[in-house]
Scaffold this motif. Structure first.
Motif, short mmCIF file in Angstrom:
data_model
loop_
_atom_site.label_atom_id
_atom_site.label_comp_id
_atom_site.label_asym_id
_atom_site.label_seq_id
_atom_site.Cartn_x
_atom_site.Cartn_y
_atom_site.Cartn_z
N PRO A 38 38.43 43.05 35.82
CA PRO A 38 39.11 42.19 34.67
C PRO A 38 40.24 43.14 34.07
CG PRO A 38 36.89 43.17 33.68
CD PRO A 38 37.15 43.28 35.51
N CYS A 39 40.98 42.57 33.41
CA CYS A 39 42.22 43.39 32.77
C CYS A 39 42.19 42.83 31.46
CB CYS A 39 43.46 43.00 33.35
SG CYS A 39 43.88 41.28 33.38
N GLY A 40 43.31 43.26 30.28
CA GLY A 40 43.40 42.94 29.03
C GLY A 40 44.07 41.46 28.96
N GLY A 41 44.29 40.64 30.03
CA GLY A 41 44.78 39.31 30.19
C GLY A 41 44.08 38.42 30.89
N LYS A 42 44.57 37.61 31.45
CA LYS A 42 43.95 36.46 32.77
C LYS A 42 44.21 36.89 33.91
CE LYS A 42 43.86 32.54 29.13
NZ LYS A 42 44.14 31.24 29.04
N CYS A 43 43.66 37.91 34.32
CA CYS A 43 43.82 38.48 35.74
C CYS A 43 42.46 37.62 36.40
CB CYS A 43 43.59 39.95 36.02
SG CYS A 43 44.98 40.90 35.02
N SER A 44 43.05 37.71 37.83
CA SER A 44 41.95 36.99 38.65
C SER A 44 40.82 38.59 38.95
CB SER A 44 42.47 36.70 39.91
OG SER A 44 43.17 38.00 40.64
N THR A 200 52.46 44.77 31.04
CA THR A 200 50.88 44.61 30.19
C THR A 200 49.90 44.14 31.20
OG1 THR A 200 51.76 42.43 29.32
CG2 THR A 200 52.32 44.36 28.26
N ASN A 201 50.34 43.29 32.19
CA ASN A 201 49.52 42.43 33.02
C ASN A 201 49.95 42.11 34.34
OD1 ASN A 201 46.95 41.40 33.65
ND2 ASN A 201 47.41 39.70 32.33
N LYS A 202 49.17 42.10 35.24
CA LYS A 202 49.64 41.19 36.79
C LYS A 202 48.58 40.33 36.76
CE LYS A 202 50.15 42.39 41.34
NZ LYS A 202 50.02 43.07 42.86
N ILE A 203 49.26 39.11 36.85
CA ILE A 203 48.47 37.76 36.58
C ILE A 203 48.34 36.95 37.78
CG2 ILE A 203 48.97 37.21 34.14
CD1 ILE A 203 51.17 35.36 34.88
N GLN A 204 49.04 37.53 39.00
CA GLN A 204 49.09 36.92 40.31
C GLN A 204 49.39 37.84 41.31
OE1 GLN A 204 50.50 32.69 40.92
NE2 GLN A 204 51.88 33.62 42.47
N ALA A 205 48.55 37.85 42.32
CA ALA A 205 48.59 38.79 43.41
C ALA A 205 49.73 38.57 44.44
CB ALA A 205 47.63 39.22 44.30
N THR A 206 49.76 37.29 44.92
CA THR A 206 50.54 36.67 45.85
C THR A 206 51.44 35.25 45.58
OG1 THR A 206 49.18 38.01 47.62
CG2 THR A 206 50.70 36.50 48.50
N PRO A 207 52.51 35.34 45.26
CA PRO A 207 53.53 36.41 45.51
C PRO A 207 53.19 37.10 43.86
CG PRO A 207 54.87 34.34 44.74
CD PRO A 207 53.22 33.92 45.37
N PRO A 208 53.64 38.45 43.78
CA PRO A 208 53.12 38.92 42.70
C PRO A 208 53.99 38.44 41.37
CG PRO A 208 53.61 40.59 44.12
CD PRO A 208 54.20 39.25 44.90
N LYS A 209 53.33 38.34 40.10
CA LYS A 209 53.67 37.72 39.16
C LYS A 209 53.41 38.88 38.00
CE LYS A 209 54.61 32.95 39.57
NZ LYS A 209 54.30 31.48 39.37
N TRP A 210 54.06 38.96 36.95
CA TRP A 210 53.87 40.20 35.98
C TRP A 210 54.24 39.71 34.78
CZ3 TRP A 210 52.42 44.79 38.75
CH2 TRP A 210 52.98 44.75 40.16
N VAL A 211 53.35 40.52 33.65
CA VAL A 211 53.78 39.95 32.35
C VAL A 211 54.39 41.38 31.64
CG1 VAL A 211 53.04 39.53 29.85
CG2 VAL A 211 51.81 38.44 31.98
N ILE A 212 55.68 41.19 31.28
CA ILE A 212 56.10 42.62 30.77
C ILE A 212 56.54 42.10 29.39
CG2 ILE A 212 57.29 42.84 32.90
CD1 ILE A 212 59.94 41.91 31.39
N TYR A 213 56.30 43.44 28.51
CA TYR A 213 56.50 43.24 27.01
C TYR A 213 58.08 44.03 26.94
CZ TYR A 213 56.73 45.68 22.74
OH TYR A 213 57.04 46.09 21.52
#
Length: 246
Positions: A38-44, A200-213
């Motif tokens: 798990p991570c600080g957000g909603k990671c798989s 701050t988070n990677k919410i999807q692996a393929t294709p990669p989606k990132w949350v940036i602050y």
């Protein structure tokens, strides 16, 4: 790698004899595995283990499309294809550990046991591209339509559109970004260092989606979103949202 992904997509993974009781499989018999925490957000959150007897077991824990334990048996050719990909990318030559810059980042562990050699690589978002590709290759097993459900689990923290009893609120200092293929997130962020951009988070692996602050005291939030949407290295950009219950 492309050949392997195509093989996964077009070939049936079931054996004629059906699946055995996966609870009897032993950890010492694991050949390949990827575990994502798990991570600080909603990671798989999931585990994928492939055993000497060629059984592949997927466990979807949180924020995934398939929840529960699934299993499938690989043919000898398919098993060899997987191990060959790890050998071709010199898995035993990677570092054992790659820096995990934030406690909010997920811990991702890949393991390969070959004859008398064993290698575990642990890291998070910033790892060599070849390590990421090997992770994605194993993740593709979870997308096969022929996986057999062994044990169902209730969904946990599912991403999606707000339900009738939920309200979404824009987080105006966080943006979800999907970069164009072959663009390094670390290199890309350097362009916007003056706005204190960080992942701050990677919410999807393929294709990669990132949350940036970003620091909205240094740049207008709406203006920065438009800058990213016009960036040729960015495929998609949108504000992150917080979902709350009424």
């Amino acid at each position: 790698m492309k050949k392997f992904l195509i093989l996964l997509a077009i070939t049936s993974f079931f054996s004629c004899g059906g699946l055995k009781d996966v609870s009897k499989l032993k950890e010492k018999d694991v050949v390949l595995s990827v575990h994502k925490g798990p991570c600080g957000g909603k990671c798989s959150v999931y585990n994928i283990d492939i055993y000497k007897n060629r059984y592949a077991v997927y466990e979807g824990i949180a924020n995934v499309e398939k929840y529960g334990i699934y299993a499938v048996k690989l043919s000898k050719e398919q098993m060899n294809e997987l191990t060959s990909v790890f050998d071709a990318n010199d898995f035993f030559g990677f570092d054992d550990n790659y820096p995990i810059e934030s406690p909010d980042f997920p811990v991702i562990t890949l393991k390969y046991n070959k004859e008398n050699r064993s290698k575990t690589v642990t890291g998070s978002i910033h790892r060599p591209q070849k390590v990421l590709d090997l992770q994605y290759a194993l993740e593709n097993l979870a997308k096969l339509p022929n996986l057999k459900l062994i044990k169902a689990n209730a969904p946990t923290t599912v991403e999606g559109q707000p339900q009738a009893n939920e309200v979404s609120q824009i987080i105006d200092n966080e943006i979800i970004v999907q970069l164009q293929p072959n663009i390094s997130m670390r290199s890309w962020m350097e362009k916007y260092a003056k706005f204190q951009v960080r992942v701050t988070n990677k919410i999807q692996a393929t294709p990669p989606k990132w949350v940036i602050y970003f620091n909205k005291n240094l740049v207008d939030a709406d203006g920065f979103l438009k800058i990213l949407q016009n960036d040729k290295e960015v495929k998609n950009a949108e504000f992150n949202k917080k979902i709350t219950h009424r």
